[in-house]
Design an enzyme around this catalytic site. Structure first.
Site, PDB file in Angstrom:
ATOM      1  CG  ASP A   1      -1.855   1.154   1.242  1.00 14.07           C
ATOM      2  OD1 ASP A   1      -1.416   2.298   0.969  1.00 14.07           O
ATOM      3  OD2 ASP A   1      -3.043   0.940   1.512  1.00 14.07           O
ATOM      4  CG  HIS A   2       1.479   4.367  -3.101  1.00 12.90           C
ATOM      5  ND1 HIS A   2       0.184   4.110  -3.452  1.00 12.90           N
ATOM      6  CD2 HIS A   2       1.630   5.708  -3.253  1.00 12.90           C
ATOM      7  CE1 HIS A   2      -0.409   5.250  -3.812  1.00 12.90           C
ATOM      8  NE2 HIS A   2       0.454   6.239  -3.696  1.00 12.90           N
TER       9      HIS A   2
ATOM     10  CG  HIS B   1      -4.220   4.539  -0.562  1.00 15.05           C
ATOM     11  ND1 HIS B   1      -3.298   3.525  -0.590  1.00 15.05           N
ATOM     12  CD2 HIS B   1      -4.440   4.875  -1.865  1.00 15.05           C
ATOM     13  CE1 HIS B   1      -2.974   3.261  -1.861  1.00 15.05           C
ATOM     14  NE2 HIS B   1      -3.661   4.069  -2.639  1.00 15.05           N
TER      15      HIS B   1
HETATM   16  C1  BG6 Z   1      -3.388   5.088  -6.213  1.00 14.82           C
HETATM   17  C2  BG6 Z   1      -4.686   5.203  -6.920  1.00 14.82           C
HETATM   18  O1  BG6 Z   1      -3.386   4.002  -5.330  1.00 14.82           O
HETATM   19  O2  BG6 Z   1      -3.150   6.284  -5.484  1.00 14.82           O
HETATM   20  C3  BG6 Z   1      -4.746   6.429  -7.809  1.00 14.82           C
HETATM   21  O3  BG6 Z   1      -4.900   4.031  -7.700  1.00 14.82           O
HETATM   22  C4  BG6 Z   1      -4.388   7.664  -7.035  1.00 14.82           C
HETATM   23  O4  BG6 Z   1      -6.035   6.576  -8.391  1.00 14.82           O
HETATM   24  C5  BG6 Z   1      -3.091   7.450  -6.283  1.00 14.82           C
HETATM   25  O5  BG6 Z   1      -4.272   8.735  -7.936  1.00 14.82           O
HETATM   26  C6  BG6 Z   1      -2.781   8.617  -5.377  1.00 14.82           C
HETATM   27  O6  BG6 Z   1      -1.520   8.436  -4.827  1.00 14.82           O
HETATM   28  P1  BG6 Z   1      -0.630   9.658  -4.390  1.00 14.82           P
HETATM   29  O7  BG6 Z   1       0.613   9.040  -3.879  1.00 14.82           O
HETATM   30  O8  BG6 Z   1      -0.431  10.495  -5.601  1.00 14.82           O
HETATM   31  O9  BG6 Z   1      -1.436  10.393  -3.344  1.00 14.82           O
END
Ligand code: BG6
Length: 494
Positions: free
Chosen positions: A182-183, A245
């Site tokens: 989960d980045h 997230h």
């Molecule tokens: C991803 C989603 O997990 O997270 C995208 O699939 C979204 O739709 C993105 O734009 C947002 O990530 P960050 O790191 O730019 O807030």
């Protein structure tokens, strides 16, 4: 410090590998976590040569902003020489035999001690098939090295499909070997939530139901669906952002203090926190969740979602979700948590706001003629700013007792931010070390699906009135009503 491993990346020609994985691996190489003893096999359907693959890898690190034009060129080329490409059909058992032969050869050549990281950077419908073949065609080593599997979301569409997916990969890998990315958990300011809560006596003393009135989590994006309509039309904001997230952030905000900060203890507390989020009935879900889809902006320069390339003219997919969650976790029991996320909102901003309770008496009201009791708000800025703001009230510098908000602000400078490792760099490094602290455990993923499935169910039974918010706004009016109903409003600290 150097880690030895062979990476086998399924989806080696894909966008994720290009934009995130190769640059992250290069950063680890620059810092010496990867040196001589590593190799990467990229696989996908396309028939690429190793030479072409090396070009792609160098271009990807260049595009990611690393300086490969001057002093780093040689380093980038040397790095890329550790990459091998193998064209691959995920359904064909013979291809896994060829992959195994190459893997074994590289294992000897680079002295990798049998350490393998299998990275599935592709659509999840293939995860089970690949995992099955990795086991059946003996790609998992058994000579004392590690076998780890990294997978990317979406982990299913609901609890049932997530479980099927999990069961299918569990035939080859046990939970300890599975690293679910989960980045958001790789983002430094999200990792800092626990340190903010548990290393500051003043914050720690106030982080409870006696002092916190409500918590707000905002994951606002200014971009629209971009080129991802194909995926997004089957997902929507709930599956794309909330189930993973948002709920991960909520678990870090509401968990009780872990005994020590390690993967095992943190997981216990996060799972407990998620289990203690109230499981809504359908009726409660209807009352407490709002969905939205963007229309055009005020001047008509942004397309409505339904007119974007690849979306249906009558799409019922939500690009916005707001909701109220209630925790029953001991420290914060009863405190409402308001969450919202959406595309094409006013500004890209990820932030958490902790709104503290006001004092029970305003002793200045006679002097100022104002009855309201000021509150304090702590903002945790996650992106694009990183830092904290505390809103405090005190007398203005003028005659009399006019009580005004003042802001204690800390923001990382852009130089400081540039030094913070990217989420993928952190997470791949963790996976190399076998540290699961910042990965999502199955117990978290499955609980999060159960919490959200009921909301999805109520939505699937009714036709939404879309579009219902203007691009560039902060979402539909119903999201404001959700808080107004409780006598509250959204905090947003620009
Ligand atoms: C991803 C989603 O997990 O997270 C995208 O699939 C979204 O739709 C993105 O734009 C947002 O990530 P960050 O790191 O730019 O807030």
């Amino acid at each position: 410090m150097e880690q030895r491993a062979l990476f086998i990346i399924f989806g080696g020609t894909g966008d994720l590998a290009y934009r995130k994985l190769y640059p992250a691996l290069f950063s680890l190489y620059e810092k010496g976590y990867l040196k001589e003893h590593f190799a990467v096999i990229g696989t996908a359907r396309r028939p690429w040569t190793d030479d072409h693959y090396h070009e792609v890898v160098v271009n990807s690190i260049d595009d990611a902003g690393h300086d490969v034009s001057r002093t780093n060129t040689e380093m980038a080329r040397k790095f890329a020489s550790h990459f091998y490409y193998q064209s691959h059909n995920v359904d064909d058992a013979n291809h896994y035999v060829a992959l195994k032969d190459l893997a074994n050869k590289l294992d000897d050549q680079y002295e990798l001690n049998g350490n393998r990281i299998f990275y599935m950077a592709m659509a999840p419908q293939f995860f089970g098939t690949i995992a099955g073949h990795l086991k059946d065609q003996n790609l998992l080593t058994d000579n004392g090295g590690f076998n780890r599997l990294i997978i990317e979301k979406p982990f299913g569409r609901d609890f049932e499909t997530a479980k099927e997916l999990n069961d299918s990969i569990s035939k080859a890998f046990n939970e300890e070997q599975i690293f679910r990315i989960d980045h958001y958990l790789g983002k430094d300011p999200i990792q800092s939530i626990a340190s903010l809560r548990f290393s500051n006596p003043i914050i720690n003393a106030l982080w409870n139901k006696e002092h916190v009135d409500n918590i707000q989590v905002t994951l606002a994006e200014s971009l629209g669906v971009e080129e991802r309509a194909g995926y997004y039309e089957t997902a929507g904001a709930m599956r794309d952002m909330v189930q993973n997230h948002v709920l991960q952030v909520v678990s870090l905000l509401t968990m009780n203090r872990p005994e020590i900060y390690d993967a095992k203890h943190l997981r216990e507390k996060k799972v407990e926190a998620l289990n203690n989020i109230q499981q809504y009935t359908e009726e409660e879900a209807k009352q407490n969740f709002v969905r939205g889809q963007y229309g055009a902006d005020e001047i008509g320069s942004q397309l409505p979602y339904r007119d974007e390339e690849g979306t249906a003219d009558d799409s019922e997919i939500e690009t916005y979700v707001a909701g109220k969650l209630v925790t029953h976790n001991s420290g914060l029991a009863g405190v409402p948590i308001y969450i919202r996320t959406g595309k094409r909102l006013a500004k890209k901003s990820t932030q958490v706001n902790i709104i503290f309770k006001g004092l029970d008496k305003n002793i200045f009201s006679e002097l100022t003629g104002k009855k309201e009791i000021p509150t304090n708000v702590l903002t945790i800025h996650i992106e694009p700013d990183q830092g904290y703001t505390i809103e405090m009230s005190s007398k203005s510098g003028n005659q009399g007792y006019d009580i005004q908000p003042h802001y204690l602000r800390f923001r990382m400078t852009s130089e400081e931010k540039a030094k913070v490792p990217d989420a993928y760099e952190k997470l791949i490094h963790d996976a190399l070390k076998g540290d699961k602290t910042n990965f999502a455990h199955w117990d978290e993923v499955s609980r999060a699906w159960k919490l959200m499935d009921v909301v999805r169910k109520t939505w699937d039974n009714t036709v939404p009135e879309f579009p219902n918010y203007v691009s560039g706004s902060m979402g539909p009016k119903a999201a404001d009503d959700l808080l107004e109903r409780d006598g509250r409003k959204w905090e947003f600290n620009p």
